[in-house]
Design a protein around this motif. Structure first.
Motif, PDB file in Angstrom:
ATOM      1  N   LEU A 110      51.655  33.301  68.573  1.00 54.46           N
ATOM      2  CA  LEU A 110      53.087  33.601  68.673  1.00 54.46           C
ATOM      3  C   LEU A 110      53.467  34.042  70.089  1.00 54.46           C
ATOM      4  O   LEU A 110      54.543  33.695  70.587  1.00 54.46           O
ATOM      5  CB  LEU A 110      53.468  34.698  67.665  1.00 54.46           C
ATOM      6  N   ASP A 111      52.589  34.778  70.730  1.00 55.66           N
ATOM      7  CA  ASP A 111      52.845  35.230  72.103  1.00 55.66           C
ATOM      8  C   ASP A 111      52.980  34.038  73.043  1.00 55.66           C
ATOM      9  O   ASP A 111      53.830  34.034  73.945  1.00 55.66           O
ATOM     10  CB  ASP A 111      51.709  36.140  72.589  1.00 55.66           C
ATOM     11  N   VAL A 112      52.120  33.026  72.842  1.00 51.01           N
ATOM     12  CA  VAL A 112      52.178  31.831  73.691  1.00 51.01           C
ATOM     13  C   VAL A 112      53.490  31.088  73.465  1.00 51.01           C
ATOM     14  O   VAL A 112      54.158  30.661  74.420  1.00 51.01           O
ATOM     15  CB  VAL A 112      50.990  30.889  73.396  1.00 51.01           C
ATOM     16  N   ILE A 113      53.878  30.953  72.202  1.00 54.74           N
ATOM     17  CA  ILE A 113      55.129  30.257  71.868  1.00 54.74           C
ATOM     18  C   ILE A 113      56.329  30.992  72.435  1.00 54.74           C
ATOM     19  O   ILE A 113      57.238  30.380  73.020  1.00 54.74           O
ATOM     20  CB  ILE A 113      55.260  30.102  70.340  1.00 54.74           C
ATOM     21  N   HIS A 114      56.351  32.307  72.315  1.00 51.25           N
ATOM     22  CA  HIS A 114      57.450  33.096  72.864  1.00 51.25           C
ATOM     23  C   HIS A 114      57.483  33.013  74.385  1.00 51.25           C
ATOM     24  O   HIS A 114      58.566  32.957  74.995  1.00 51.25           O
ATOM     25  CB  HIS A 114      57.308  34.559  72.423  1.00 51.25           C
ATOM     26  N   ALA A 115      56.298  32.979  74.997  1.00 54.12           N
ATOM     27  CA  ALA A 115      56.230  32.866  76.458  1.00 54.12           C
ATOM     28  C   ALA A 115      56.789  31.524  76.912  1.00 54.12           C
ATOM     29  O   ALA A 115      57.482  31.436  77.941  1.00 54.12           O
ATOM     30  CB  ALA A 115      54.787  33.016  76.931  1.00 54.12           C
ATOM     31  N   TYR A 124      44.685  27.011  59.742  1.00 57.13           N
ATOM     32  CA  TYR A 124      45.045  27.902  58.633  1.00 57.13           C
ATOM     33  C   TYR A 124      44.339  29.253  58.764  1.00 57.13           C
ATOM     34  O   TYR A 124      44.960  30.317  58.633  1.00 57.13           O
ATOM     35  CB  TYR A 124      44.665  27.234  57.312  1.00 57.13           C
ATOM     36  N   LYS A 125      43.050  29.221  59.070  1.00 58.54           N
ATOM     37  CA  LYS A 125      42.284  30.458  59.213  1.00 58.54           C
ATOM     38  C   LYS A 125      42.771  31.275  60.399  1.00 58.54           C
ATOM     39  O   LYS A 125      42.763  32.513  60.363  1.00 58.54           O
ATOM     40  CB  LYS A 125      40.801  30.136  59.344  1.00 58.54           C
ATOM     41  N   MET A 126      43.193  30.596  61.452  1.00 58.93           N
ATOM     42  CA  MET A 126      43.733  31.307  62.616  1.00 58.93           C
ATOM     43  C   MET A 126      44.988  32.089  62.243  1.00 58.93           C
ATOM     44  O   MET A 126      45.164  33.237  62.646  1.00 58.93           O
ATOM     45  CB  MET A 126      44.059  30.312  63.738  1.00 58.93           C
ATOM     46  N   LEU A 127      45.867  31.458  61.463  1.00 62.17           N
ATOM     47  CA  LEU A 127      47.121  32.115  61.100  1.00 62.17           C
ATOM     48  C   LEU A 127      46.931  33.175  60.019  1.00 62.17           C
ATOM     49  O   LEU A 127      47.820  34.008  59.809  1.00 62.17           O
ATOM     50  CB  LEU A 127      48.135  31.060  60.637  1.00 62.17           C
ATOM     51  N   LEU A 128      45.799  33.159  59.350  1.00 56.18           N
ATOM     52  CA  LEU A 128      45.494  34.214  58.382  1.00 56.18           C
ATOM     53  C   LEU A 128      44.980  35.463  59.091  1.00 56.18           C
ATOM     54  O   LEU A 128      45.074  36.565  58.554  1.00 56.18           O
ATOM     55  CB  LEU A 128      44.447  33.730  57.375  1.00 56.18           C
ATOM     56  N   GLU A 129      44.455  35.264  60.291  1.00 57.50           N
ATOM     57  CA  GLU A 129      43.929  36.378  61.078  1.00 57.50           C
ATOM     58  C   GLU A 129      45.062  36.953  61.938  1.00 57.50           C
ATOM     59  O   GLU A 129      45.571  36.280  62.846  1.00 57.50           O
ATOM     60  CB  GLU A 129      42.792  35.881  61.971  1.00 57.50           C
ATOM     61  N   ASN A 178      47.539  24.675  69.064  1.00 57.96           N
ATOM     62  CA  ASN A 178      48.656  25.405  68.457  1.00 57.96           C
ATOM     63  C   ASN A 178      48.564  25.256  66.940  1.00 57.96           C
ATOM     64  O   ASN A 178      48.840  24.183  66.402  1.00 57.96           O
ATOM     65  CB  ASN A 178      49.981  24.837  68.958  1.00 57.96           C
ATOM     66  N   PRO A 179      48.171  26.317  66.224  1.00 58.21           N
ATOM     67  CA  PRO A 179      48.004  26.207  64.772  1.00 58.21           C
ATOM     68  C   PRO A 179      49.290  25.850  64.029  1.00 58.21           C
ATOM     69  O   PRO A 179      49.252  25.198  62.987  1.00 58.21           O
ATOM     70  CB  PRO A 179      47.496  27.595  64.371  1.00 58.21           C
ATOM     71  N   PHE A 180      50.444  26.255  64.579  1.00 59.12           N
ATOM     72  CA  PHE A 180      51.722  25.915  63.951  1.00 59.12           C
ATOM     73  C   PHE A 180      51.986  24.414  64.072  1.00 59.12           C
ATOM     74  O   PHE A 180      52.555  23.804  63.169  1.00 59.12           O
ATOM     75  CB  PHE A 180      52.863  26.711  64.592  1.00 59.12           C
ATOM     76  N   GLU A 181      51.547  23.834  65.185  1.00 55.94           N
ATOM     77  CA  GLU A 181      51.707  22.395  65.389  1.00 55.94           C
ATOM     78  C   GLU A 181      50.829  21.619  64.415  1.00 55.94           C
ATOM     79  O   GLU A 181      51.245  20.619  63.831  1.00 55.94           O
ATOM     80  CB  GLU A 181      51.341  22.041  66.833  1.00 55.94           C
ATOM     81  N   VAL A 182      49.606  22.086  64.231  1.00 53.31           N
ATOM     82  CA  VAL A 182      48.675  21.423  63.317  1.00 53.31           C
ATOM     83  C   VAL A 182      49.235  21.386  61.900  1.00 53.31           C
ATOM     84  O   VAL A 182      49.205  20.348  61.228  1.00 53.31           O
ATOM     85  CB  VAL A 182      47.306  22.138  63.311  1.00 53.31           C
ATOM     86  N   LEU A 183      49.764  22.516  61.457  1.00 54.31           N
ATOM     87  CA  LEU A 183      50.268  22.619  60.082  1.00 54.31           C
ATOM     88  C   LEU A 183      51.736  22.225  59.951  1.00 54.31           C
ATOM     89  O   LEU A 183      52.285  22.261  58.850  1.00 54.31           O
ATOM     90  CB  LEU A 183      50.072  24.052  59.575  1.00 54.31           C
ATOM     91  N   GLN A 184      52.362  21.863  61.071  1.00 52.92           N
ATOM     92  CA  GLN A 184      53.778  21.466  61.072  1.00 52.92           C
ATOM     93  C   GLN A 184      54.666  22.565  60.475  1.00 52.92           C
ATOM     94  O   GLN A 184      55.463  22.335  59.575  1.00 52.92           O
ATOM     95  CB  GLN A 184      53.967  20.156  60.304  1.00 52.92           C
ATOM     96  N   LEU A 185      54.483  23.750  61.019  1.00 57.14           N
ATOM     97  CA  LEU A 185      55.231  24.907  60.537  1.00 57.14           C
ATOM     98  C   LEU A 185      55.958  25.588  61.681  1.00 57.14           C
ATOM     99  O   LEU A 185      55.498  25.570  62.828  1.00 57.14           O
ATOM    100  CB  LEU A 185      54.285  25.914  59.879  1.00 57.14           C
ATOM    101  N   ASP A 186      57.093  26.197  61.381  1.00 56.85           N
ATOM    102  CA  ASP A 186      57.808  26.992  62.368  1.00 56.85           C
ATOM    103  C   ASP A 186      57.138  28.359  62.484  1.00 56.85           C
ATOM    104  O   ASP A 186      56.549  28.858  61.511  1.00 56.85           O
ATOM    105  CB  ASP A 186      59.272  27.167  61.948  1.00 56.85           C
ATOM    106  N   GLU A 227      58.260  31.233  62.340  1.00 55.76           N
ATOM    107  CA  GLU A 227      58.801  32.252  61.441  1.00 55.76           C
ATOM    108  C   GLU A 227      58.318  32.078  60.002  1.00 55.76           C
ATOM    109  O   GLU A 227      58.807  32.743  59.081  1.00 55.76           O
ATOM    110  CB  GLU A 227      60.328  32.213  61.465  1.00 55.76           C
ATOM    111  N   VAL A 228      57.365  31.213  59.782  1.00 53.67           N
ATOM    112  CA  VAL A 228      56.895  30.907  58.433  1.00 53.67           C
ATOM    113  C   VAL A 228      56.351  32.154  57.729  1.00 53.67           C
ATOM    114  O   VAL A 228      55.742  33.030  58.360  1.00 53.67           O
ATOM    115  CB  VAL A 228      55.800  29.818  58.494  1.00 53.67           C
TER     116      VAL A 228
END
Length: 245
Positions: free
Chosen positions: A112-117, A99-104, A49-57, A59-60
């Motif tokens: 985001l789909d996984v988190i929403h699911a 970081y690169k994942m969230l830039l793509e 989970n890239p959001f977990e790695v970067l400690q971001l919500d 909605e960032v």
């Protein structure tokens, strides 16, 4: 797939305890704490989970994403952690990958789909619990009504989904690799068979004249023997001398 899911559940035990007490999104952790966090037991699942790695919500904003990457990458960079270079390098690679994942856009959408699911699943289970409680004539209050408990449940379910998707991806990859190997073996066998046929045809052509000459010689010898045999049966009769009176 049941076996794969079982092995995934076993691996999750290493971080379930932490799931119950989710760390706050504290950006002021020290370098050592960040390295330990990124390489802790179960990190192979957490870091999916890239959001977990970067400690971001989820909605960032893009600006917040870039700011957080700069902060975190400096903290765990090998140059800043000369006493723990190897582990720092692994932590830095995890941060850089996230970081690169969230830039793509496409990769970010998948995350985001996984988190929403995960969130939808928890909400669905809450609804089912409340329906059952109401049917039983009991209070419809559930523990997930507590925002922190709900957050923990979503966090746990999201980690499961990321892990299950990764397991499926590896299974597909292994299956595809096996299929490519099988096809390659068939191609090699076909090539070898064609090579053997070409060599046989070549040898057949190269020895054809010799076989024809041998056959002609054989026929000629057979004919000569036959003629000699026939001639032996056609010997003229002996002439009897006439007797004179």
């Amino acid at each position: 797939m049941a076996a794969a899911s079982g092995s995934g559940e076993d691996a999750f035990q290493s971080f379930y305890t932490e799931v119950k007490q989710i760390e706050k999104r504290d950006s002021v952790l020290t370098s050592k704490q960040q390295i330990d966090r990124l390489l802790r037991p179960g990190a192979s699942y957490f870091n999916l989970n890239p959001f977990e790695v970067l400690q971001l919500d989820p909605e960032v904003t893009d600006e917040e994403l870039k700011k957080r990457f700069r902060q975190l990458s400096i903290l765990v960079h090998p140059d800043k952690n000369q006493d723990d270079v190897d582990r720092a390098q692994l932590a830095f690679e995890a941060v850089d990958k996230a970081y690169k994942m969230l830039l793509e856009p496409e990769q970010k959408k998948k995350a985001l789909d996984v988190i929403h699911a995960g969130k939808e699943y928890v909400e669905h289970m809450m609804t089912q619990k409340k329906k059952q409680l109401k049917k039983d004539g009991k209070s419809t209050d559930v523990e997930e009504d507590d925002p922190e408990v709900f957050r923990q449940a979503v966090y746990k379910q999201t980690m499961k989904l990321f892990a299950e998707l990764e397991i499926k991806r590896k299974e597909r990859e292994a299956k595809d690799m096996h299929e490519r190997k099988r096809q390659r073996e068939e191609e090699i066998e076909t090539q070898e068979r064609a090579k053997r046929e070409r060599e046989w045809q070549k040898n057949f052509e190269e020895t054809r004249d010799g076989r024809v000459d041998s056959w002609r010689n054989f026929q000629a010898k057979g004919k000569t023997k036959k003629e000699k045999k026939n001639r032996s049966f056609l010997k003229p009769p002996k002439v009897k001398m006439e007797q004179r009176e």
